[in-house]
Design a protein around this motif. Structure first.
Motif, PDB file in Angstrom:
ATOM      1  N   ALA B 158       0.836  -1.211   0.000  1.00 33.19           N
ATOM      2  CA  ALA B 158       0.000   0.000   0.000  1.00 33.19           C
ATOM      3  C   ALA B 158       0.865   1.254   0.000  1.00 33.19           C
ATOM      4  O   ALA B 158       0.524   2.248  -0.644  1.00 33.19           O
ATOM      5  N   GLN B 159       1.997   1.202   0.715  1.00 36.50           N
ATOM      6  CA  GLN B 159       2.874   2.369   0.717  1.00 36.50           C
ATOM      7  C   GLN B 159       3.640   2.486  -0.596  1.00 36.50           C
ATOM      8  O   GLN B 159       3.891   3.585  -1.084  1.00 36.50           O
ATOM      9  N   TYR B 172      -7.101  17.476   1.232  1.00 33.28           N
ATOM     10  CA  TYR B 172      -6.349  16.280   1.571  1.00 33.28           C
ATOM     11  C   TYR B 172      -6.720  15.249   0.510  1.00 33.28           C
ATOM     12  O   TYR B 172      -7.899  15.034   0.240  1.00 33.28           O
ATOM     13  N   ASN B 173      -5.734  14.616  -0.127  1.00 33.85           N
ATOM     14  CA  ASN B 173      -6.042  13.701  -1.220  1.00 33.85           C
ATOM     15  C   ASN B 173      -5.034  12.567  -1.200  1.00 33.85           C
ATOM     16  O   ASN B 173      -3.831  12.797  -1.255  1.00 33.85           O
ATOM     17  N   HIS B 174      -5.535  11.358  -1.077  1.00 32.87           N
ATOM     18  CA  HIS B 174      -4.594  10.236  -1.136  1.00 32.87           C
ATOM     19  C   HIS B 174      -5.184   9.061  -1.898  1.00 32.87           C
ATOM     20  O   HIS B 174      -6.404   8.921  -1.997  1.00 32.87           O
ATOM     21  N   SER B 175      -4.300   8.258  -2.458  1.00 33.40           N
ATOM     22  CA  SER B 175      -4.696   7.068  -3.209  1.00 33.40           C
ATOM     23  C   SER B 175      -4.102   5.842  -2.534  1.00 33.40           C
ATOM     24  O   SER B 175      -2.933   5.854  -2.152  1.00 33.40           O
ATOM     25  N   ALA B 176      -4.924   4.824  -2.402  1.00 38.63           N
ATOM     26  CA  ALA B 176      -4.449   3.591  -1.789  1.00 38.63           C
ATOM     27  C   ALA B 176      -5.001   2.404  -2.564  1.00 38.63           C
ATOM     28  O   ALA B 176      -6.120   2.453  -3.072  1.00 38.63           O
ATOM     29  N   PRO B 177      -4.198   1.342  -2.669  1.00 42.66           N
ATOM     30  CA  PRO B 177      -4.687   0.161  -3.363  1.00 42.66           C
ATOM     31  C   PRO B 177      -5.621  -0.659  -2.477  1.00 42.66           C
ATOM     32  O   PRO B 177      -5.423  -0.727  -1.268  1.00 42.66           O
TER      33      PRO B 177
END
Lengths: 476, 324
Positions: B158-159, B172-177
């Motif tokens: 994930a990292q 705030y914007n993040h992408s995670a599998p």
């Protein structure tokens, strides 16, 4: 309080329309071999804008051959830094010609000028600027020490964000060393053809970008052409399935960005005014011609009675009319065919006993128009809750518990977007974690950025556009 | 492939088959009355954490490389395939909801239990593949190490794959599998243990649940592996193993609307037909790679990276405004 607005139309004079537009192949505008043209209309008044060439199989052959030659002799061999500089140059020209592009997009598409001016075109420039910077840093992108371009990309884009979809396709493809043959939508080809002029102005080597206009047959010939290495498509799920089928058995890579039936969940502790704004933006932005639109409002039962009148009051204040008017919120439906589809699907709501509401107002007499519509008393079984309408129509459902909200939100074959409105952080994260969708907007909606990966789960397609993730589709 | 209905007691036939370790009955005793009859295993399917026979009651003979009868394997039916998809779907929420650390420990536990059964796996590979014991040992060791490898990936991908997105605005914007869902894994035909492990481990490491269609001709290692999974704290339904005919099961599994992704490694010349079937519900497809037909030795790469993780992951991007 009712404000009267004087008309405030943006000037059309910034756009110099030609009578006819030819195909852009190998750096030149050339007529289609079949000699056929289609008319591109202004959907707001049904006036003819220009005649646009229809590419046939022979034109696809020529364009693919030009793209292959350019990839092998120039673009694929050029250093990433130099490729990047071309893209930076393109980004700058787009900024310089931004008003022209915005007005032309509004004329050809029917969407309000405030959207093309403030959203579409700035994002187009930003997208090229962003991917320009990747061109000489691909070894650091996490796809191995020496990622290679795939070759020639066949790209087919829709009519809802014509130039923005072009940017999403072309910028990452070029940054990674691929060359492209792109087909814009039949009803909105004009900004893509101005983009071709911008490529000339930027002195982009011939064949790196090729633009073929035409309808579905042109698109089919392009995606099925054996001379390409990659197919990228944004459009309907039905066409996406056909493309996935046709690509099976080839070595081509495929990314698809397809339909959606996004849920916008409003919890009882949401900031109501903000949520009303967000729900309105979620469905009425771009006349609802948005694959990630929040077309299903899921409102917690305990606040539904308070929320819906405020929602309707806000919708009643939306200004529908001349897309070139700077005060316009809702523009024209893009085509007669799309208007017919919206009518047909929305009419099923009447047949199925759903309550339908639109603010009382007259629609313009010429052009394609559909009043913003709110459907209440919708259940999950209704067609308007299951099928993508792709128009300014909001279906309202209710829920009692967070588990029910998530279950209902996920009860769709699509999985592109979803919204969550709550003031409680833990509840927001809990919900976002469980929603099976590629983009979750919490306490906001319909936000886009070149650094932010976009794309769907399930039948909304596969692959991501934007950000570092967007490079993967074009690297081998 | 011969097929048989299970309508008679099996122990008669099994008593005549040679024992696995090749031991001969003592000569001083009458051959008709062995001192002790070896207890042989009935190979069944692995479904929802249990080992049922095929609902169809069918089985098929499995032979060694030199044609000796080894055992009867269950010949899974369409209904078994549908049941396994339903079971995998049911297990998805729980498995994908486990912490990455917990999934890592469970995958490591698989390696531990497998290591203890090394000799059994090696013997089976010798029998199934007709390879030397030294080679078989090598493949078993590599398979154990593969579980250790992916145990380590569970809380790292994930990292590596996700991250923060510097959007041009106060968000705030993040992408995670996230895991894709239910994955049907067609295990490589000629690589019944290391190949199978190499395609299965990455699928479940990230939180997907799996329906495995084992090697058709060498299905026994897959069931043996299922026994390891069943005793390694892998929740029931996370991995389901079907033995049988790829041509019979494939069309149903690849067109199944509740299947989210396919690994076509073991589908041979049916890969195109299956990819086409998958298009109907836009099921994700990992096409067979060059290693698919290469036997166990093709799967010895100790560091496949994320190449078999990312095809079964979706990226989710979350936005939230920043403000006071």
């Amino acid at each position: 309080m009712i404000f009267e607005y004087a008309p405030a139309p943006e000037s059309r004079s910034v756009v110099g329309l030609r009578q006819t537009y030819d195909l852009f192949i190998d750096g030149e505008f050339v007529p289609a071999q079949g000699g056929e043209y289609v008319t591109s209309l202004n959907p707001a008044d049904e006036e003819e804008l220009a005649q646009v060439a229809v590419a046939g199989a022979a034109d696809v052959d020529r364009a693919v051959a030009a793209a292959r030659r350019a990839q092998e002799t120039v673009w694929g061999r050029m250093s990433g830094a130099e490729r990047g500089k071309y893209l930076f140059r393109i980004a700058r020209i787009i900024q310089e010609r931004s008003r022209e592009l915005a007005v032309l997009e509004t004329l050809d598409n029917g969407k309000p000028i405030k959207e093309t001016r403030d959203v579409d075109v700035p994002l187009v420039a930003a997208h090229f600027f962003y991917y320009a910077g990747w061109a000489d840093k691909l070894a650091h992108a996490g796809f191995g020490p020496n990622p290679r371009p795939l070759g020639v990309a066949a790209q087919v884009i829709p009519w809802n964000f014509p130039l923005l979809m072009l940017a999403w396709k072309i910028a990452p493809a070029l940054a990674t060393g691929n060359t492209v043959v792109l087909k814009p939508a039949e009803t909105t080809p004009l900004t893509a053809l101005v983009f071709a002029q911008i490529c000339q102005e930027a002195e982009l080597p011939p064949g790196v970008v090729n633009i073929l206009t035409g309808a579905g047959e042109t698109g089919r010939a392009l995606v099925e052409h054996p001379g390409t290495d990659k197919v990228a498509f944004t459009g309907s799920t039905e066409v996406g399935r056909q493309i996935a089928r046709s690509v099976a058995g080839t070595d081509k890579r495929l990314t698809l960005e397809l339909g959606g039936k996004g849920a916008n969940i409003v919890y009882d502790d949401a900031a109501i005014d903000q949520a009303v704004e967000g729900v309105v933006t979620g469905i009425f932005f771009n006349q609802g011609h948005v694959c990630c639109a929040g077309s299903r409002l899921l409102i917690q039962e305990s606040i539904a009675e308070e929320f819906l009148p405020r929602l309707k009051a806000r919708v009643a204040k939306l200004r529908l009319g001349d897309p070139l008017d700077k005060n316009t919120d809702i523009g024209a439906i893009n085509s007669a065919a799309q208007l017919e589809r919206i009518r047909e699907l929305t009419d099923t709501a009447d047949e199925e006993g759903v309550e339908r509401w639109s603010p009382a107002r007259d629609l313009p007499e010429s052009g394609y128009w559909f009043a913003p519509t709110v459907l209440t008393g919708v259940s999950q079984a209704h067609r308007v809750a299951r099928e993508e309408i792709f128009g300014p129509v909001l279906s309202v459902l209710t829920f009692r518990t967070p588990e029910e909200a998530v279950t209902k939100a996920n009860n769709t074959p699509y999985g592109l977007s979803a919204g969550v409105w709550t003031e409680k952080g833990s509840r927001m994260l809990w919900t976002a974690e469980r929603l099976r969708a590629g983009v979750i907007w919490s306490n906001t909606f319909n936000k886009f950025d070149p650094t932010s990966p976009f794309g769907g789960y399930k039948e909304s397609g596969y692959g991501r556009e934007g950000g570092r993730h967007g490079l993967e589709a074009y690297l081998g | 492939m011969a097929e048989r209905r299970e309508n008679k007691k099996k122990d008669k036939g099994e008593a005549k088959a040679p024992t696995k370790d090749g031991a001969k009955a003592p000569t001083q005793v009458d051959a008709e009355v062995p001192a002790r009859l070896a207890v042989k295993k009935t190979y069944k399917l692995y479904l929802g954490g249990a080992f049922p026979r095929s609902e169809s009651g069918r089985s098929y003979p499995v032979t060694s490389a030199d044609g000796t009868h080894l055992a009867n394997a269950s010949l899974a039916s369409r209904k078994d395939a549908r049941d396994s998809v339903a079971t995998a779907r049911k297990a998805f929420g729980g498995w994908s909801g486990r912490t990455a650390y917990n999934r890592g420990q469970i995958l490591y536990r698989i390696a531990e239990v497998m290591e203890g059964r090394h000799a059994q796996f090696a013997e089976q590979l010798v029998a199934a593949q007709g390879i030397t014991r030294a080679k078989a040992d090598r493949y078993v060791r590599a398979a154990v190490d593969r579980w250790v490898y992916y145990a380590g990936w569970t809380d790292k991908f994930a990292q590596v794959i996700g991250g923060a997105n510097p959007v041009a605005g106060p968000y705030y914007n993040h992408s995670a599998p996230e895991p894709t869902g239910v994955v049907v894994v067609f295990a490589p035909q000629g690589a019944p243990l290391l190949g199978l492990t190499s395609v299965l481990a990455p699928v479940i490491a990230t939180g997907n649940t799996a329906v495995v269609v084992s090697s058709q001709t060498a299905p026994l290692p897959a069931i043996e592996l299922a026994e390891v999974l069943a005793t390694s704290d892998v929740p029931g339904g996370v991995v389901n193993v079907l033995t049988g005919n790829v041509g019979e099961l494939g069309p149903h599994l690849t067109a199944h609307a509740d299947v989210d992704a396919l690994d076509l490694a073991g589908t041979g010349d049916r890969a195109v037909e299956f990819e086409r079937a998958a298009a109907t519900t836009l099921t994700r497809v990992l096409r067979p790679g060059p290693e698919a037909d290469g036997g166990e030795q093709a799967w010895l790469d100790t560091d496949p990276g994320t190449s078999r993780l990312t095809p079964f992951l979706e990226t989710k991007t979350v936005w939230h405004p920043v403000g006071v």
